[in-house]
Design an enzyme around this catalytic site. Structure first.
Site, short mmCIF file in Angstrom:
data_model
loop_
_atom_site.label_atom_id
_atom_site.label_comp_id
_atom_site.label_asym_id
_atom_site.label_seq_id
_atom_site.Cartn_x
_atom_site.Cartn_y
_atom_site.Cartn_z
CB THR A 1 -12.45 -47.66 -118.21
OG1 THR A 1 -12.31 -46.31 -118.60
CG2 THR A 1 -13.31 -47.72 -116.97
CB THR B 1 -11.13 -45.13 -115.65
OG1 THR B 1 -10.33 -44.99 -116.83
CG2 THR B 1 -11.66 -43.75 -115.25
CB SER C 1 -19.09 -34.66 -118.57
OG SER C 1 -19.58 -35.27 -119.75
CB SER C 2 -17.77 -39.92 -116.55
OG SER C 2 -17.24 -41.23 -116.72
N GLY D 1 -13.98 -48.55 -122.31
CA GLY D 1 -13.90 -48.20 -123.73
C GLY D 1 -14.30 -46.79 -124.08
N GLY D 2 -14.24 -45.84 -123.14
CA GLY D 2 -14.52 -44.45 -123.48
C GLY D 2 -15.89 -44.25 -124.08
#
Length: 545
Positions: A343, A361, A404-405, A426-427
């Site tokens: 991202t 992202t 949902s993120s 970084g998820g």
């Protein structure tokens, strides 16, 4: 204490990064040239919103593997004169004709970055079927039109110039391409751009992305209208459908940005604004509340008990999140594989105190791996945000928006003044990193520079807690009594503690600072100045925004 100690083979240096400082504003980004493109807007009399939009567009040309026109995200804006915060959701949307049968589960494949099952041929993370309707152009155009002060053509001028120059390849760019070479090789256009001669582009070369500059120029002239309903939309849909995507002209035309009041969290006299439950904001609020209960009165500096409180709070909020999303039952142990994701995060502040945090992202590095031939746009793989199994809160349904993120752009206000904004890429690593940096500043009065450079831990209810070996021995011992520990150094790759970007402003002195994570060699902060585009020989043109 069980540990996995990799220090014997670790990198033999300590990473630090400089902080940009000015009383006229600052911008921070994962690429210095993008931050400079944004800071040029401040130099020309623009505000923090102008700066963040310029930065975001410039990243298309200098960090295309993380974000871009084919992506989506969130923005949080603090409007100083109005004393209010605004959130923008420009997340991706599934094609109206999305069908679950296009994504049969393959139990032999690893889970997606969001923890959902893999599907046959990786159709939810690679190629045309993994693409959602992108919201980035709508979100950036909305922000600029509603809250910016400068013409779109001026704000986008640096991005167009950078795209015309082409992507200058350094060692870090070669690394990004090499990591994703297999995915890029699947797409003829991406293969021809990033894998010349069948190999990752080498440092000191330059890659030209066909049609990207023209696409940026068309957006600069006609805005989101052309992208979603005009001539550019026709090109986009033509390429998508030719590749097997179900996205239609109607899907693009129906896309809308959501503008709303951000989620609020209170912590030690500070107010934190995030995009809310569909972002990492709810987990952030739960983490801070849990830590505050365990540590009602913080000491002068962090102690081993501080880090235990932070780790337990992160485990608590992640467990709740996984149960809400249906990827964990209330009795599950939470042990799972951690997935990487990529991202781009950026922040800006101006002299008047307006402040912005933006995270957007392509989801995975290089997204779907698809570059649309008519526009040069690298496209997302955000279908992997959705569950291919029926009956879950995030199950794929035609026209459904990403709900949902992990992204968690945060603006923090105290006594009516925006003090700092912070976000990260970084998820699963994003929310823990963002919240720790914010907590260190609020709990212990650290500067943004001190907080970003401080050792961090990472916990997301996966069966272990990762810790930076720079922590003192007492802290490591205390954490090891309660958790399975992974000892892991901060690295350029992989980034095991996210990649944080932040700005701050001192309301007493007016000093603004901008900083990017020390693990990001191409990142940094920038202060107001005219944008100078230097060619490889150092004699490039000066671009006045």
């Amino acid at each position: 204490m069980a540990t996995n100690n990799i220090l014997a083979n670790g990198d033999n240096w300590i990473l630090t990064t400089p902080t940009a400082r000015s009383t006229h504003g600052a911008v921070a980004s994962q690429h210095r040239m993008a931050a400079q493109a944004g800071a040029a807007q401040l130099d020309a009399g623009g505000n923090a919103i102008d700066a963040i939009v310029a930065t975001a567009y410039a990243l298309n040309a200098v960090e295309p593997w993380m974000c871009g026109l084919g992506g989506a995200g969130f923005m949080v804006i603090w409007l100083a004169k109005e004393q209010r915060a605004v959130a923008l959701d420009f997340q991706g949307v599934l094609a109206g004709d999305t069908r679950l049968e296009d994504y049969p589960v393959d139990p032999n494949l690893p889970a997606t970055p969001m923890g959902f099952p893999g599907v046959v041929d990786n159709a939810n993370i690679e190629g045309y079927r993994s693409i959602t309707v992108p919201g980035a152009v709508a979100g950036l155009d909305h922000a600029l039109a509603r809250f910016g002060t400068r013409p779109r053509s001026a704000v986008m001028a640096p991005a167009i110039a950078l795209a015309e120059r082409g992507l200058h390849v350094d060692w870090f760019t070669s690394l990004q391409i090499g990591v994703c070479a297999r995915t890029l090789a699947r797409d003829p256009v991406s293969n021809s751009i990033y894998l010349p001669g069948g190999h990752p582009a080498t440092p000191e070369s330059r890659l030209r992305i066909p049609n990207l500059a023209d696409t940026l120029r068309e957006i600069a002239e006609d805005g989101a209208a052309t992208f979603y309903r005009g001539a550019l939309a026709e090109k986009i849909v033509g390429d998508l459908q030719a590749g097997g995507s179900r996205i239609s002209r109607e899907d693009l035309a129906r896309y809308e940005v959501l503008e709303y009041e951000p989620m609020v969290a209170e912590h030690r006299g500070y107010t934190l604004y995030t995009p809310g439950e569909v972002s990492g904001g709810l987990r952030q609020r739960e983490m801070l509340a849990h830590a505050l209960e365990a540590m009602p009165i913080p000491l002068e500096k962090p102690t081993p008990e501080t880090w235990l409180a932070y780790a337990e709070a992160l485990e608590h909020c992640w467990r709740r999140h996984k149960i809400r999303n249906g990827v964990l039952s209330p009795t599950d142990s939470g042990v799972d594989g951690e997935q990487g994701a990529c991202t781009s995060s950026m922040s800006s502040v101006d002299a008047e105190g307006n402040m912005v945090a933006l995270t957007y992202t392509l989801l995975n590095r290089f997204g779907s791996g698809v570059t649309l031939p008519s526009t040069g746009m690298l496209m997302n793989d955000s279908v992997s945000y959705f569950d291919p199994r029926p009956g879950y809160p995030t199950t794929m349904v035609g026209g459904k928006r990403i709900n949902s993120s992990n992204m968690c752009p945060t603006v923090v206000v105290k006594e009516g003044e925006a003090r700092f904004s912070v976000g990260a890429s970084g998820g699963n690593l994003i929310m823990p990193a963002v919240t720790q940096v914010a907590a260190l500043m609020m709990d212990f009065g650290m500067s943004v520079e001190e907080a970003v450079h401080h050792p961090r831990l990472d916990a997301s209810y996966r069966g272990s807690v990762r810790v930076d070996p720079r922590f003192d021995a007492e802290t490591l011992t205390r954490l090891g009594k309660c958790f399975e520990l992974e000892m892991a150094q901060q690295l350029v790759f992989p980034k095991l503690y996210a990649c944080v970007t932040a700005v701050s402003r001192d309301p007493e002195t007016g000093e603004c600072t901008g900083i990017n994570d020390p693990t990001q060699p191409i990142g940094g902060g920038a202060i107001p100045a005219a944008f100078t585009l230097e060619s490889l020989d150092g004699n490039g043109p000066k671009v006045r925004p």
